[in-house]
Design a protein around this motif. Structure first.
Motif, PDB file in Angstrom:
ATOM      1  N   UNK A 280      43.689  49.310  55.211  1.00 15.55           N
ATOM      2  CA  UNK A 280      44.799  50.210  55.484  1.00 15.55           C
ATOM      3  C   UNK A 280      46.128  49.461  55.409  1.00 15.55           C
ATOM      4  N   UNK A 281      47.070  50.080  54.700  1.00 19.14           N
ATOM      5  CA  UNK A 281      48.468  49.680  54.712  1.00 19.14           C
ATOM      6  C   UNK A 281      49.277  50.922  55.076  1.00 19.14           C
ATOM      7  N   UNK A 282      50.550  50.739  55.357  1.00 16.09           N
ATOM      8  CA  UNK A 282      51.405  51.894  55.586  1.00 16.09           C
ATOM      9  C   UNK A 282      51.510  52.694  54.288  1.00 16.09           C
ATOM     10  N   UNK A 283      50.973  53.921  54.310  1.00 17.68           N
ATOM     11  CA  UNK A 283      51.017  54.783  53.133  1.00 17.68           C
ATOM     12  C   UNK A 283      49.914  54.546  52.136  1.00 17.68           C
ATOM     13  N   UNK A 284      49.006  53.623  52.440  1.00 17.16           N
ATOM     14  CA  UNK A 284      47.959  53.263  51.478  1.00 17.16           C
ATOM     15  C   UNK A 284      46.631  53.099  52.206  1.00 17.16           C
ATOM     16  N   UNK A 285      45.567  53.590  51.573  1.00 17.00           N
ATOM     17  CA  UNK A 285      44.218  53.319  52.064  1.00 17.00           C
ATOM     18  C   UNK A 285      43.380  52.884  50.872  1.00 17.00           C
ATOM     19  N   UNK A 286      42.522  51.897  51.100  1.00 19.73           N
ATOM     20  CA  UNK A 286      41.704  51.405  50.005  1.00 19.73           C
ATOM     21  C   UNK A 286      40.357  50.932  50.495  1.00 19.73           C
ATOM     22  N   UNK A 287      39.522  50.550  49.551  1.00 18.62           N
ATOM     23  CA  UNK A 287      38.245  49.937  49.891  1.00 18.62           C
ATOM     24  C   UNK A 287      38.015  48.754  48.965  1.00 18.62           C
ATOM     25  N   UNK A 288      37.308  47.766  49.473  1.00 21.31           N
ATOM     26  CA  UNK A 288      37.098  46.550  48.707  1.00 21.31           C
ATOM     27  C   UNK A 288      35.755  45.945  49.058  1.00 21.31           C
ATOM     28  N   UNK A 289      35.183  45.203  48.081  1.00 21.03           N
ATOM     29  CA  UNK A 289      33.900  44.560  48.326  1.00 21.03           C
ATOM     30  C   UNK A 289      33.370  43.907  47.072  1.00 21.03           C
ATOM     31  N   UNK A 290      32.205  43.305  47.207  1.00 21.94           N
ATOM     32  CA  UNK A 290      31.589  42.638  46.081  1.00 21.94           C
ATOM     33  C   UNK A 290      31.024  43.614  45.070  1.00 21.94           C
ATOM     34  N   UNK A 291      31.068  43.211  43.800  1.00 16.96           N
ATOM     35  CA  UNK A 291      30.508  44.056  42.733  1.00 16.96           C
ATOM     36  C   UNK A 291      29.569  43.253  41.836  1.00 16.96           C
ATOM     37  N   UNK A 292      28.997  42.210  42.378  1.00 15.01           N
ATOM     38  CA  UNK A 292      28.075  41.377  41.610  1.00 15.01           C
ATOM     39  C   UNK A 292      28.425  39.916  41.791  1.00 15.01           C
ATOM     40  N   UNK A 293      27.691  39.060  41.092  1.00 10.74           N
ATOM     41  CA  UNK A 293      27.930  37.627  41.193  1.00 10.74           C
ATOM     42  C   UNK A 293      29.307  37.279  40.639  1.00 10.74           C
ATOM     43  N   UNK A 295      32.112  38.566  41.376  1.00 18.48           N
ATOM     44  CA  UNK A 295      32.912  39.763  41.107  1.00 18.48           C
ATOM     45  C   UNK A 295      33.358  40.377  42.438  1.00 18.48           C
ATOM     46  N   UNK A 296      34.633  40.717  42.515  1.00 18.51           N
ATOM     47  CA  UNK A 296      35.186  41.369  43.706  1.00 18.51           C
ATOM     48  C   UNK A 296      36.089  42.502  43.237  1.00 18.51           C
ATOM     49  N   UNK A 297      35.932  43.667  43.872  1.00 15.44           N
ATOM     50  CA  UNK A 297      36.662  44.854  43.419  1.00 15.44           C
ATOM     51  C   UNK A 297      37.407  45.482  44.594  1.00 15.44           C
ATOM     52  N   UNK A 298      38.658  45.873  44.366  1.00 16.65           N
ATOM     53  CA  UNK A 298      39.456  46.577  45.364  1.00 16.65           C
ATOM     54  C   UNK A 298      40.126  47.779  44.705  1.00 16.65           C
ATOM     55  N   UNK A 299      40.084  48.895  45.390  1.00 18.02           N
ATOM     56  CA  UNK A 299      40.694  50.135  44.874  1.00 18.02           C
ATOM     57  C   UNK A 299      41.558  50.731  45.985  1.00 18.02           C
ATOM     58  N   UNK A 300      42.772  51.134  45.643  1.00 15.22           N
ATOM     59  CA  UNK A 300      43.723  51.629  46.627  1.00 15.22           C
ATOM     60  C   UNK A 300      44.254  53.004  46.208  1.00 15.22           C
ATOM     61  N   UNK A 312      45.393  52.575  42.405  1.00 12.12           N
ATOM     62  CA  UNK A 312      45.617  51.215  41.927  1.00 12.12           C
ATOM     63  C   UNK A 312      44.355  50.398  42.194  1.00 12.12           C
ATOM     64  N   UNK A 313      43.941  49.624  41.205  1.00  9.21           N
ATOM     65  CA  UNK A 313      42.717  48.836  41.384  1.00  9.21           C
ATOM     66  C   UNK A 313      42.924  47.390  40.925  1.00  9.21           C
ATOM     67  N   UNK A 314      42.109  46.533  41.503  1.00  6.45           N
ATOM     68  CA  UNK A 314      42.152  45.099  41.206  1.00  6.45           C
ATOM     69  C   UNK A 314      40.722  44.606  41.049  1.00  6.45           C
ATOM     70  N   UNK A 315      40.336  44.356  39.810  1.00  3.47           N
ATOM     71  CA  UNK A 315      39.010  43.823  39.505  1.00  3.47           C
ATOM     72  C   UNK A 315      39.122  42.310  39.350  1.00  3.47           C
ATOM     73  N   UNK A 316      38.455  41.585  40.234  1.00  3.37           N
ATOM     74  CA  UNK A 316      38.545  40.123  40.212  1.00  3.37           C
ATOM     75  C   UNK A 316      37.208  39.531  39.742  1.00  3.37           C
ATOM     76  N   UNK A 317      37.294  38.653  38.778  1.00  2.10           N
ATOM     77  CA  UNK A 317      36.094  37.987  38.244  1.00  2.10           C
ATOM     78  C   UNK A 317      36.283  36.476  38.331  1.00  2.10           C
ATOM     79  N   UNK A 318      35.263  35.799  38.800  1.00  6.54           N
ATOM     80  CA  UNK A 318      35.339  34.338  38.907  1.00  6.54           C
ATOM     81  C   UNK A 318      34.888  33.719  37.588  1.00  6.54           C
TER      82      UNK A 318
END
Length: 365
Positions: A280-293, A295-300, A312-318
């Motif tokens: 939670x942010x002011x004016x924003x709600x999102x969810x985030x978590x792992x999406x595989x080895x 891999x980390x995914x956040x969606x707002x 808005x989304x942020x797909x992070x890959x190592x």
């Protein structure tokens, strides 16, 4: 001459009787709401609903009861209003059947209490009034023929937000009292259903009907194969516009959903399952978590006036070769550069952990 005198005497008697029945002027429902707790009502003939309504009218005369009692004197096919008198269920109600804001409605019923007394409930509604609607309860003592205000039930339900309007439904059959909590921006209501413990309405459970489509989306987007039913809810004003968002949770809080509700439209803004958590942010709600080895995914979801403004989304890959995380930012369907994505993420400010009060919930059938 004698006949004339007798006629005049009869007219005078009728006038005196009429004055006696209307010695108090008709009160507005705002006036009755402000007064009903201040005095008991004596001289109630019986525990029959009609006697109680008449006694109430004598103490606190209202337009709706006056019209109801007059209407009930006519044959059913000649009645002008939506008038109900159901002595078998100890229930009466009245509605003018008009969209006029001045139109007044009334519902009343009697329920047997476990101590040998009866609980008389009466509620009024009028859009043009300051109070909009209110509910009054009285304890009826048959040995005294007295209705005593149940002040302990005067604040049976407390609205969640300042701009909420309440509507009350006293049952014609059964014992469930319903309080409808109308949020103006939702264009729909949360129903609070009270059960009966033998003495009073109790243990309210909230219901919200417009959730089937959201549940389908939640099942598609989140891991729900071990999920139980949503069993509790909280209201949270994420974008601070004075209108609430609906936050649902299972009993163990492992599965959650945050819903945006605007003008009858319900949108799943964010959710939680065993892999993802809520942010939670002011004016924003999102969810985030792992999406595989690696891999980390956040969606707002950015909210404005309670409605989703953008996603808005942020797909992070190592990348193991570089020993670094690579971000893939997007706004809706548009891919963003790192600079653009970082700027949006920075604009959200600092996350926070909201403190809310959970209440019982079930999906309306």
């Amino acid at each position: 001459m004698k006949k004339c005198n007798l006629f005049i005497v009869g007219i005078l008697c009728l006038m005196l009787f009429s004055c006696k029945e209307s010695d108090k002027p008709i009160m507005t429902i705002d006036e009755v709401n402000a007064s009903w707790q201040t005095a008991p009502i004596s001289g109630v003939k019986s525990a029959e609903i009609k006697d109680m309504v008449k006694a109430f009218q004598k103490q606190w005369p209202t337009k709706s009861i006056a019209m109801l009692l007059k209407d009930l004197q006519l044959p059913e096919d000649q009645q002008q209003y939506i008038s109900v008198y159901d002595p078998e269920n100890n229930y009466m109600s009245f509605a003018e059947g008009s969209d006029d804001r001045e139109a007044e409605s009334m519902w009343a019923n009697v329920r047997q209490r476990s101590n040998g007394h009866q609980l008389f409930g009466i509620t009024f509604s009028q859009s043009s009034s300051a109070v909009k609607s209110f509910l009054a309860f009285y304890d009826y003592d048959p040995s005294k023929g007295t209705l005593t205000p149940e002040t302990s039930l005067a604040n049976l339900f407390t609205p969640s937000f300042a701009n909420v309007e309440l509507g009350y439904t006293l049952p014609q059959e059964g014992d469930e009292l319903v309080v409808n909590e109308y949020f103006l921006n939702w264009w729909t209501a949360m129903r609070h259903v009270y059960s009966w413990d033998g003495m009073k309405p109790c243990n309210p459970v909230a219901e919200f009907a417009e959730i089937d489509g959201v549940m389908e989306t939640f099942t598609e987007d989140y891991m729900t194969y071990e999920m139980g039913d949503f069993s509790k809810y909280a209201l949270i004003d994420i974008d601070e516009d004075g209108e609430p968002e609906l936050w649902l949770s299972t009993d163990d809080e492992e599965y959650q959903a945050v819903l945006s509700i605007v003008e009858g439209g319900v949108t799943l803004a964010a959710g939680k399952d065993y892999k993802r958590h809520l942010i939670f942010y002011k004016g924003v709600v999102g969810d985030a978590g792992g999406c595989g080895t690696g891999c980390f995914y956040a969606r707002y979801t950015k909210l404005k006036n309670s409605a989703p403004e953008f996603e808005f989304s942020d797909m992070q890959s190592f990348v193991f070769e570089r020993d670094d995380m690579v971000h893939g930012y997007s706004k809706g369907e548009e891919e963003l550069t790192n600079e653009e994505g970082e700027a949006i993420l920075k604009s959200f400010g600092e996350p926070y952990d909201p403190v809310v009060e959970w209440h019982p919930f079930r999906v309306a059938e």
